[in-house]
Design an enzyme around this catalytic site. Structure first.
Site, PDB file in Angstrom:
ATOM      1  N   CYS A 139      -0.906   2.404  -2.964  1.00  0.00           N
ATOM      2  CA  CYS A 139      -1.042   3.842  -2.734  1.00  0.00           C
ATOM      3  C   CYS A 139      -1.009   4.594  -4.069  1.00  0.00           C
ATOM      4  O   CYS A 139      -1.998   4.559  -4.791  1.00  0.00           O
ATOM      5  CB  CYS A 139       0.019   4.317  -1.751  1.00  0.00           C
ATOM      6  SG  CYS A 139      -0.495   5.789  -0.875  1.00  0.00           S
ATOM      7  N   HIS A 161      -0.684   0.808   2.519  1.00  0.00           N
ATOM      8  CA  HIS A 161       0.569   0.098   2.194  1.00  0.00           C
ATOM      9  C   HIS A 161       0.597  -1.270   2.870  1.00  0.00           C
ATOM     10  O   HIS A 161       1.132  -1.396   3.985  1.00  0.00           O
ATOM     11  CB  HIS A 161       1.772   0.921   2.681  1.00  0.00           C
ATOM     12  CG  HIS A 161       2.000   2.168   1.901  1.00  0.00           C
ATOM     13  ND1 HIS A 161       2.747   2.201   0.749  1.00  0.00           N
ATOM     14  CD2 HIS A 161       1.552   3.430   2.109  1.00  0.00           C
ATOM     15  CE1 HIS A 161       2.773   3.441   0.284  1.00  0.00           C
ATOM     16  NE2 HIS A 161       2.056   4.210   1.083  1.00  0.00           N
ATOM     17  N   GLU A 212       2.421  -3.674   2.321  1.00  0.00           N
ATOM     18  CA  GLU A 212       3.785  -4.226   2.437  1.00  0.00           C
ATOM     19  C   GLU A 212       4.368  -4.110   3.845  1.00  0.00           C
ATOM     20  O   GLU A 212       5.216  -4.898   4.234  1.00  0.00           O
ATOM     21  CB  GLU A 212       4.727  -3.567   1.411  1.00  0.00           C
ATOM     22  CG  GLU A 212       5.022  -2.085   1.602  1.00  0.00           C
ATOM     23  CD  GLU A 212       4.048  -1.154   0.894  1.00  0.00           C
ATOM     24  OE1 GLU A 212       2.899  -1.571   0.617  1.00  0.00           O
ATOM     25  OE2 GLU A 212       4.433   0.000   0.618  1.00  0.00           O
TER      26      GLU A 212
HETATM   27  N1  GLN Z   1       1.458  10.933  -3.536  1.00  0.00           N
HETATM   28  C1  GLN Z   1       0.266  10.212  -3.226  1.00  0.00           C
HETATM   29  C2  GLN Z   1      -0.511  10.825  -2.077  1.00  0.00           C
HETATM   30  O1  GLN Z   1       0.012  11.605  -1.339  1.00  0.00           O
HETATM   31  C3  GLN Z   1       0.577   8.766  -2.941  1.00  0.00           C
HETATM   32  C4  GLN Z   1       1.350   8.569  -1.691  1.00  0.00           C
HETATM   33  C5  GLN Z   1       2.004   7.224  -1.587  1.00  0.00           C
HETATM   34  O2  GLN Z   1       2.116   6.506  -2.578  1.00  0.00           O
HETATM   35  N2  GLN Z   1       2.469   6.891  -0.430  1.00  0.00           N
HETATM   36  O3  GLN Z   1      -1.657  10.516  -1.894  1.00  0.00           O
END
Ligand code: GLN
Length: 552
Positions: A381, A507, A509
């Protein structure tokens, strides 16, 4: 008829009640029963999505896009079942629902009270779990400890359920802690006795007591707990601290908990199948050779903030017969020239998700280091977004490249707010959340990892790769190897001329399981092992005495 197991906690918090509930889930699954697990959280936030990781640790995202307590991660990893938004209920949700009903006029004429209105809503929420898949057993963990003012309505609700559902359908498990007095070398049962007394004062009579402890528990202690807390001796299941949480189901099973639950709830159990799990834990115990992975984040002093990342790395490491050795690197340190030796010594680098500007520049530097030094890198992300920022700044020479999250009017917004986020004003529950499909490019590293071309992964973000920069990136050696089915959203970006530099907007994970490690994490560890070998090889070559030419 569905059965319910209610898990409460006493004495102190953070003794592993969540892992215990998850482990009970495993023991039931190992007997061919279907399970769902729910966490009741007594705080007033609607969900943990708006809380700082310092308060709450990781936010775990379910398939259907709920932002939930990290215990749901344990539940999913231990049972192998995907949970949904009904599986995490907070006081905030309960009150929001009751108050909105009151405003609608649903209770017209009545006075709204904790009992019965709040407790009824709690019971309704417990009843919602497993509506779709109809599990044999629902395990309900009540957050906090007995005696907390804010837990009272939840305890009252689960007390009522015993009468509502029938005694034969419900089982109450109480997890406590046995303090150890160093001076006399004794384990003390008194706090457990008090905690059970408190619970019985509310009307709940626990049938199983799981005293957590850092020291071995002898038969005398077990007998004492059984006597004072009015449970059978075989229903006192001590749980000594273990360095491997996946060992917990085995410890509980070997102490007879699985059979006891089956007997008490009169469950139709199949013969036990826990051998695979036992083999896995055995393998984890035997592995000695480490693989060193740096996690570059901003909450590194609080490992719970990266719970699923750490677990996913550990699953993948075991798959490759390695023991995960994490170097926790604070990204803010990298900005100040500190912590670089940790990166130098790592065989792989992970930059996990995150929000806000603090420490972001250090993460961009970590991505640059991985790219230029050819160290395997997995960006999750925000970790993918910083990988794009580094690439734009240092390969495409767009020096002012950034994400508009950190610099709203930057000249080269390679990461920008998603169009459907522009009019969002509320912060809670409004990100792009939950599972979305992703198409993989054949021949890419991502496709090689997954071995398929269509995957579903969980998301939690507002920002995305800015498509205006796609062609420029591709011309310079980036590959957008995962896209949303209509091709609009970049889901995975990887570098073509690099052993393994992959970033995902999702994600991965959250979907890794100890007995089914996630493909991207598996490939990262494989690349890290190859990197380690190369590193050693180079080192050996350098340290070998150079042959002297006879004429030289
Ligand atoms: N802050 C970033 C976004 O909102 C990444 C979010 C995250 O890593 N979950 O896109």
């Amino acid at each position: 008829m569905r059965k319910y197991i209610f898990c409460t906690g006493g004495v102190v918090s953070s003794v592993g009640k969540g892992v215990t509930a998850a482990a009970i889930g495993r023991l039931l699954k190992a007997r061919g029963l279907t399970v769902a697990i729910q966490k009741l959280d007594p705080y007033l936030n609607v969900d943990p999505g708006t809380m700082s990781p310092y308060q709450h640790g990781e936010v775990f995202v379910t398939v259907d896009g709920a932002e939930t307590d990290l215990d749901l991660g344990h539940y999913e990893r231990f049972t192998g079942e995907n949970l949904d938004r009904t599986c995490n209920v907070t006081t905030g949700q309960i009150y929001a629902e009751v108050i909105s009903k009151e405003r609608r006029g649903d209770y017209l004429g009545g006075t709204i009270q904790v009992i019965p209105h709040i407790t009824n809503e709690i019971k309704r929420r417990i009843g919602l779990v497993g509506k779709d898949n109809n599990p044999d057993v629902v395990i309900v963990e009540v957050g906090g400890t007995v005696g907390d003012i804010e837990s009272q309505p939840f305890l009252e609700a689960i007390r009522q359920l015993r009468t509502d559902l029938g005694h034969a359908q419900t089982l109450y498990v109480h997890v406590t802690f046995l303090p150890h007095i160093g001076a006399t070398g004794e384990l003390k049962t008194k706090p457990t006795q008090h905690s059970v007394r408190e619970l019985r004062g509310i009307g709940i009579h626990p049938q199983v007591i799981i005293p957590r402890t850092d020291h071995p528990v002898n038969q005398e202690i077990i007998g004492k707990i059984a006597l004072f807390c009015d449970v059978e001796q075989r229903a006192v299941i001590p749980l000594e601290t273990t360095d491997n949480i996946y060992d917990v189901p085995l410890v509980l099973e070997d102490a007879g908990l699985g059979d006891y639950i089956v007997e008490q709830l009169n469950l139709e159990a199949q013969p036990l199948q826990l051998d695979d799990w036992r083999r896995l834990v055995q393998q984890m115990r035997q592995i000695e050779e480490p693989i060193r992975i740096a996690i570059v984040g901003k909450y590194i002093e609080l490992h719970d903030a990266y719970m699923s990342v750490k677990e996913a790395l550990a699953h993948a490491a075991v798959h490759h017969n390695r023991k995960l050795d994490v170097a926790w690197v604070y990204s803010g340190d990298l900005e100040k020239g500190k912590g670089w030796d940790e990166l130098e010594q790592a065989h792989g680098i992970v930059v996990p998700g995150g929000f806000g500007y603090r420490g972001v520049e250090g993460k961009v530097l970590a991505a640059e280091f991985a790219r230029t030094r050819r160290v395997p890198y997995l960006g999750l992300c925000l970790g993918m977004q910083v990988m794009c920022i580094d690439f734009a700044r240092n390969v495409l020479n767009l020096e002012s490249a950034n994400s508009t999250e950190f610099e709203s009017s930057c000249k080269h917004p390679v990461i920008d707010l998603m169009p459907d986020q522009h009019n969002v004003t509320n912060l809670g529950g409004t990100m792009r959340l939950g599972v979305y499909p992703c198409e993989l490019t054949p021949g890419s590293k991502a496709a090689a990892a997954y071995q398929v071309t269509h995957v579903q992964e969980r998301h939690r973000h507002r920002f995305e790769f800015n498509n205006q920069y796609r062609t420029g990136f591709e011309a310079a050696g980036a590959c957008f190897s995962g896209l949303s089915p209509e091709g609009h959203l970049v889901e995975i970006m990887e570098l073509v001329n690099h052993p393994f530099m992959v970033g995902s907007q999702f994600h991965p994970e959250f979907q890794s399981r100890p007995n089914n490690p996630h493909p991207l994490f598996r490939m990262l560890i494989q690349a890290a092992i190859e990197h380690e070998h190369e590193h050693e090889h180079r080192h050996e070559q350098q340290s070998q005495p150079q042959p002297v030419h006879p004429e030289g």
